[in-house]
Design a protein around this motif. Sequence first.
Motif, PDB file in Angstrom:
ATOM      1  N   GLN A 101      26.616  38.922  11.215  1.00  0.00           N
ATOM      2  CA  GLN A 101      26.249  38.014  10.126  1.00  0.00           C
ATOM      3  C   GLN A 101      25.534  38.759   9.005  1.00  0.00           C
ATOM      4  O   GLN A 101      25.781  38.492   7.820  1.00  0.00           O
ATOM      5  N   VAL A 146      26.901  39.026   5.115  1.00  0.00           N
ATOM      6  CA  VAL A 146      26.097  38.698   3.944  1.00  0.00           C
ATOM      7  C   VAL A 146      26.124  39.862   2.933  1.00  0.00           C
ATOM      8  O   VAL A 146      26.170  39.643   1.721  1.00  0.00           O
ATOM      9  N   PHE A 180      21.305  25.106  13.664  1.00  0.00           N
ATOM     10  CA  PHE A 180      22.532  25.396  14.400  1.00  0.00           C
ATOM     11  C   PHE A 180      22.567  24.535  15.658  1.00  0.00           C
ATOM     12  O   PHE A 180      21.578  24.458  16.383  1.00  0.00           O
ATOM     13  N   ALA A 239      31.293  33.701  13.142  1.00  0.00           N
ATOM     14  CA  ALA A 239      29.846  33.908  13.008  1.00  0.00           C
ATOM     15  C   ALA A 239      29.488  34.294  11.583  1.00  0.00           C
ATOM     16  O   ALA A 239      28.489  33.831  11.022  1.00  0.00           O
ATOM     17  N   GLY A 284      29.683  31.305   9.323  1.00  0.00           N
ATOM     18  CA  GLY A 284      28.488  30.484   9.529  1.00  0.00           C
ATOM     19  C   GLY A 284      27.259  31.094   8.871  1.00  0.00           C
ATOM     20  O   GLY A 284      26.425  30.381   8.304  1.00  0.00           O
ATOM     21  N   GLY A 285      27.175  32.425   8.903  1.00  0.00           N
ATOM     22  CA  GLY A 285      26.051  33.122   8.282  1.00  0.00           C
ATOM     23  C   GLY A 285      26.026  32.925   6.774  1.00  0.00           C
ATOM     24  O   GLY A 285      24.970  32.699   6.174  1.00  0.00           O
ATOM     25  N   MET A 311      26.040  39.183  17.190  1.00  0.00           N
ATOM     26  CA  MET A 311      26.303  38.074  16.262  1.00  0.00           C
ATOM     27  C   MET A 311      25.435  38.224  15.017  1.00  0.00           C
ATOM     28  O   MET A 311      25.924  38.112  13.903  1.00  0.00           O
ATOM     29  N   VAL A 346      35.683  35.374  16.824  1.00  0.00           N
ATOM     30  CA  VAL A 346      34.297  34.931  16.915  1.00  0.00           C
ATOM     31  C   VAL A 346      33.422  35.616  15.879  1.00  0.00           C
ATOM     32  O   VAL A 346      32.560  34.991  15.270  1.00  0.00           O
ATOM     33  N   VAL A 385      25.454  40.168  23.220  1.00  0.00           N
ATOM     34  CA  VAL A 385      26.229  39.269  22.359  1.00  0.00           C
ATOM     35  C   VAL A 385      25.384  38.650  21.259  1.00  0.00           C
ATOM     36  O   VAL A 385      25.800  38.560  20.110  1.00  0.00           O
ATOM     37  N   LEU A 417      18.756  36.061   6.932  1.00  0.00           N
ATOM     38  CA  LEU A 417      19.950  36.432   6.165  1.00  0.00           C
ATOM     39  C   LEU A 417      19.634  36.448   4.670  1.00  0.00           C
ATOM     40  O   LEU A 417      20.122  37.304   3.929  1.00  0.00           O
ATOM     41  N   ARG A 464      26.878  26.449  16.229  1.00  0.00           N
ATOM     42  CA  ARG A 464      26.463  27.739  16.782  1.00  0.00           C
ATOM     43  C   ARG A 464      27.644  28.338  17.530  1.00  0.00           C
ATOM     44  O   ARG A 464      28.271  27.662  18.345  1.00  0.00           O
ATOM     45  N   VAL A 465      27.948  29.584  17.221  1.00  0.00           N
ATOM     46  CA  VAL A 465      29.147  30.214  17.781  1.00  0.00           C
ATOM     47  C   VAL A 465      28.813  31.009  19.041  1.00  0.00           C
ATOM     48  O   VAL A 465      27.787  31.670  19.105  1.00  0.00           O
ATOM     49  N   PHE A 466      29.662  30.919  20.020  1.00  0.00           N
ATOM     50  CA  PHE A 466      29.530  31.752  21.211  1.00  0.00           C
ATOM     51  C   PHE A 466      30.717  32.689  21.288  1.00  0.00           C
ATOM     52  O   PHE A 466      31.784  32.370  20.807  1.00  0.00           O
ATOM     53  N   SER A 467      30.516  33.831  21.927  1.00  0.00           N
ATOM     54  CA  SER A 467      31.605  34.810  21.957  1.00  0.00           C
ATOM     55  C   SER A 467      32.414  34.692  23.241  1.00  0.00           C
ATOM     56  O   SER A 467      32.754  35.676  23.866  1.00  0.00           O
TER      57      SER A 467
END
Lengths: 194, 194
Positions: free
Chosen positions: A84, A88, B102, B83, B86-87, A80, B79, A76, A46, B69-72
Amino acid sequence: MRVLGVDPGLTRCGLGVVDGGTGRKVSCVAVDVVRTPADASLAIRLLGISDGVEEWLDRYRPDAVAVERVFSQHNVRTVMGTAQAGGVVALAAARRGLPVVFHTPSEVKAAVTGSGRADKSQVTGMVTRLLGLVEKPNPADAADALALAICHLWREPMRQRLAEAEARAAELARKHRARLAAAAKTAKTKGAAR
Amino acid sequence: MRVLGVDPGLTRCGLGVVDGGTGRKVSCVAVDVVRTPADASLAIRLLGISDGVEEWLDRYRPDAVAVERVFSQHNVRTVMGTAQAGGVVALAAARRGLPVVFHTPSEVKAAVTGSGRADKSQVTGMVTRLLGLVEKPNPADAADALALAICHLWREPMRQRLAEAEARAAELARKHRARLAAAAKTAKTKGAAR
């Protein structure tokens, strides 16, 4: 108006700068892809994308940034990372006070080819023609970034007119409700006075 | 070691700073929630979260950042935003050269309560007890951020030992392959000389 189009991704992040002229005239200023190594951590990847985009914002000074809106229809995990990367990019633009607009893939395809269901090669072909490029932008992410910028240049004036029309309609509705409320109040007062 | 735990989110982003002592001793340094208005654009919301996290990194100077850590599995739209939040946090940490790790929700729950399937109230209860807090952190995102920091403090030494062991094993395997290749080459040379 100058637009930076971004096709976000961790492995390849497409960047394309397009200038809009009168009518539908568009010209390509720059196009490239920022890559980050698959074995680096998410945070480092990132950071690589952020640094790449910041450099482009400094160098080309766009008036707006157009980013592809990501849907989670595919893998998925990939989606993600893509979301992300897009986040950014949006952050870098927001830090500079630049407007950021997200366009869906079908909006971009429709704007550039006339069909929301055009395939990658049709998009690349039209982008090459519209911008009068000598050769096709490569990889596809680079062509997509240019398509996003063109989509933004062509859609934005209409989007703004629509937003203004909606704001005017909302204002008229508000005034109408206020008049109704005032009339109801007057009727009630008269009723009470009777 | 001081860890900033982050429970990412656009509406509420939980932040918790925890110091690790000898053994499993942990103490709470700070806990709060960064909120961003639901009617702001995604870019502006990400900017709000980024600014909030940067301020905490400046003020508390953690040695590492632990992010959920994100899950969808839930609402896709939510979500994506989570995400992206979090990024943006990972990016802020990477900019300062801080390690970002994470952890999955079940890793966090297992670390703090002993069960990967503990519910929110159990996590909040254990966090309150472990940190010796007078009252429960509120909202749940704040408690989750503290749980993430604790999880990181307790798991990280083991994770690092495991990584070192794996690196040693990989090095041994590499040497073994090199010896095999050298032996095969010698045998071939002898065969040719015969």
